[in-house]
Design a protein around this motif. Structure first.
Motif, PDB file in Angstrom:
ATOM      1  N   VAL A   3       0.835  -1.205   0.000  1.00 34.88           N
ATOM      2  CA  VAL A   3       0.000   0.000   0.000  1.00 34.88           C
ATOM      3  C   VAL A   3       0.868   1.253   0.000  1.00 34.88           C
ATOM      4  O   VAL A   3       0.536   2.264  -0.624  1.00 34.88           O
ATOM      5  N   LEU A   4       2.006   1.183   0.659  1.00 33.98           N
ATOM      6  CA  LEU A   4       2.939   2.313   0.707  1.00 33.98           C
ATOM      7  C   LEU A   4       3.738   2.461  -0.585  1.00 33.98           C
ATOM      8  O   LEU A   4       4.541   3.389  -0.722  1.00 33.98           O
ATOM      9  N   GLY A   5       3.538   1.545  -1.518  1.00 37.23           N
ATOM     10  CA  GLY A   5       4.240   1.619  -2.794  1.00 37.23           C
ATOM     11  C   GLY A   5       5.610   0.984  -2.788  1.00 37.23           C
ATOM     12  O   GLY A   5       6.389   1.168  -3.730  1.00 37.23           O
ATOM     13  N   GLU A   6       5.918   0.223  -1.753  1.00 39.07           N
ATOM     14  CA  GLU A   6       7.207  -0.440  -1.659  1.00 39.07           C
ATOM     15  C   GLU A   6       7.133  -1.850  -2.265  1.00 39.07           C
ATOM     16  O   GLU A   6       6.054  -2.438  -2.336  1.00 39.07           O
ATOM     17  N   PRO A   7       8.254  -2.414  -2.708  1.00 36.42           N
ATOM     18  CA  PRO A   7       8.240  -3.781  -3.245  1.00 36.42           C
ATOM     19  C   PRO A   7       7.760  -4.772  -2.187  1.00 36.42           C
ATOM     20  O   PRO A   7       8.263  -4.779  -1.061  1.00 36.42           O
ATOM     21  N   ALA A   8       6.786  -5.585  -2.535  1.00 34.32           N
ATOM     22  CA  ALA A   8       6.242  -6.554  -1.583  1.00 34.32           C
ATOM     23  C   ALA A   8       5.639  -7.719  -2.354  1.00 34.32           C
ATOM     24  O   ALA A   8       4.834  -7.514  -3.272  1.00 34.32           O
ATOM     25  N   ASP A   9       6.008  -8.926  -1.985  1.00 37.03           N
ATOM     26  CA  ASP A   9       5.548 -10.130  -2.672  1.00 37.03           C
ATOM     27  C   ASP A   9       4.209 -10.575  -2.098  1.00 37.03           C
ATOM     28  O   ASP A   9       4.127 -11.523  -1.315  1.00 37.03           O
ATOM     29  N   ILE A  10       3.139  -9.869  -2.488  1.00 39.38           N
ATOM     30  CA  ILE A  10       1.805 -10.236  -2.023  1.00 39.38           C
ATOM     31  C   ILE A  10       1.144 -11.138  -3.059  1.00 39.38           C
ATOM     32  O   ILE A  10       1.556 -11.196  -4.224  1.00 39.38           O
ATOM     33  N   CYS A  11       0.100 -11.843  -2.637  1.00 44.34           N
ATOM     34  CA  CYS A  11      -0.706 -12.622  -3.565  1.00 44.34           C
ATOM     35  C   CYS A  11      -1.683 -11.664  -4.236  1.00 44.34           C
ATOM     36  O   CYS A  11      -2.564 -11.113  -3.583  1.00 44.34           O
ATOM     37  N   THR A  12      -1.545 -11.453  -5.513  1.00 46.60           N
ATOM     38  CA  THR A  12      -2.396 -10.498  -6.221  1.00 46.60           C
ATOM     39  C   THR A  12      -3.795 -11.076  -6.444  1.00 46.60           C
ATOM     40  O   THR A  12      -4.015 -12.290  -6.347  1.00 46.60           O
ATOM     41  N   LEU A  13      -4.731 -10.197  -6.792  1.00 51.03           N
ATOM     42  CA  LEU A  13      -6.091 -10.663  -7.073  1.00 51.03           C
ATOM     43  C   LEU A  13      -6.110 -11.582  -8.287  1.00 51.03           C
ATOM     44  O   LEU A  13      -6.874 -12.549  -8.329  1.00 51.03           O
ATOM     45  N   ARG A  14      -5.268 -11.300  -9.281  1.00 48.67           N
ATOM     46  CA  ARG A  14      -5.241 -12.152 -10.469  1.00 48.67           C
ATOM     47  C   ARG A  14      -4.734 -13.549 -10.120  1.00 48.67           C
ATOM     48  O   ARG A  14      -5.215 -14.549 -10.658  1.00 48.67           O
ATOM     49  N   GLN A  15      -3.775 -13.644  -9.215  1.00 51.42           N
ATOM     50  CA  GLN A  15      -3.323 -14.953  -8.746  1.00 51.42           C
ATOM     51  C   GLN A  15      -4.416 -15.635  -7.930  1.00 51.42           C
ATOM     52  O   GLN A  15      -4.623 -16.842  -8.027  1.00 51.42           O
TER      53      GLN A  15
END
Length: 339
Positions: free
Chosen positions: A295-307
């Motif tokens: 959310v802060l715009g930093e690199p983060a390996d989240i599970c995206t909605l498309r995934q």
């Protein structure tokens, strides 16, 4: 975002929502400003945040993002309201209870350029994080098979979906995530023994894009709680216990044999076993830190909605296979990448 940090909200104070509230209340750089639950805070889990009746009230408080932990059947409705209001969202898994609903959520957030993720928490399990890194480093060589077992007693908290959408989605997502592959086919059988309208046991066999064989056994009918993932390849087998966050490696024997009969058999033999020392942080804490950073715009390996959509598609194919008695081909939706 306000100068006091990110303003976060929570939708749902059920068994998972209470854990989200606990983590959000102590998350650095985040303020939990409101919680939505029409049933109120019967268990005192809101961590002092005001308890609201509607999502609209939460949006009106000016939140930067919200965690959606209400029943799966409500994910689409709540998520679409947040997207329309320009609010980022971390939506508990599965993303939605239908493929169509999951697609609408993907479109709603993507077209607005909003950060959104799915709470596939096994991606933050220390054992699976280590396993994925070791597979990416090539420590196993070619991967042949992934096997998961996820068994335990019936969870009375679940009423709106069966074991495929509630539990098997964990294994579907983690399998694609650790291997970096997609499902290309799936065949499954389900049973319902608990008197509920949904299935409470599933056995599935599938294939991934690189030919890896996949086996999933998931049920709500066992007094034994088990969370088992094994990945077998040319150099041995990794076994992850996600209940204890332990990862072990069983290697193929490297000792040469002089017995001609055995040398003629081109198989494997038992070798050394290693249990790795892994730093074990709470997966939910790690998940929240990653989403905050995103959310802060930093690199983060989240599970995206498309995934998350891809996982819903595979889960729907599991149920389709069980109902039809046929193997379902998933090649038609390869544009939705799991890895």
């Amino acid at each position: 975002m306000t100068t006091g940090g990110l303003r976060a909200g929570l939708v749902g104070l059920g068994s998972m929502g209470r854990h989200h509230a606990r983590v959000l209340a102590g998350l650095e750089g985040v303020q939990l400003v409101g919680v939505v639950d029409p049933m109120g805070d019967k268990n005192g889990a809101a961590q002092g945040a005001p308890v609201l009746s509607t999502v609209e009230e939460l949006i009106g408080m000016g939140v930067d993002y919200a965690v959606v932990a209400c029943p799966t059947a409500l994910h689409e409705e709540v998520g679409l309201k947040l997207a329309e209001a320009g609010v980022a969202a971390l939506i508990e898994k599965p993303l939605a209870d239908t493929v169509e609903g999951a697609r609408r959520l993907v479109e709603a957030f993507e077209t607005r350029g909003l950060v959104a993720g799915v709470g596939h928490i096994e991606r933050c399990n220390p054992a699976l994080l280590s396993l994925r890194a070791r597979l990416e480093a090539g420590e196993l060589g070619d991967v042949y098979q992934v096997v998961t077992r996820r068994q335990g007693p019936f969870p009375h908290r679940i009423a709106d979906v069966g074991v495929v959408k509630d539990l098997a989605t964990h294994d579907i997502d983690l399998t694609g995530w650790v291997t970096g592959q997609q499902y290309t086919s799936i065949a499954a059988h389900t049973v319902s023994k608990s008197g509920r309208p949904h299935e409470d046991m599933v056995s599935a066999v599938g294939t991934l894009t690189d030919g890896t064989m996949v086996n999933h056994l998931v049920n709500w009918l066992s007094p034994l709680k088990e969370r088992f993932t094994s990945v077998t390849g040319e150099r041995g087998c990794f076994i992850a216990d996600t209940l204890t966050a332990d990862l072990t490696f069983h290697s193929n024997a490297a000792v040469a044999t002089e017995w001609e009969a055995l040398r003629a058999f081109r198989g494997v033999a038992e070798g050394d076993m290693i249990r790795y020392a892994i730093a074990k942080r709470e997966p939910l804490q790690v998940e929240h830190e990653l989403f905050r950073d995103a959310v802060l715009g930093e690199p983060a390996d989240i599970c995206t909605l498309r995934q998350g959509l891809r996982t819903v598609e595979v889960a729907a194919s599991v149920l389709e296979s069980a109902a039809s008695g046929r193997t379902v081909d998933l090649n038609g939706s390869r544009d939705h990448v799991v890895a």
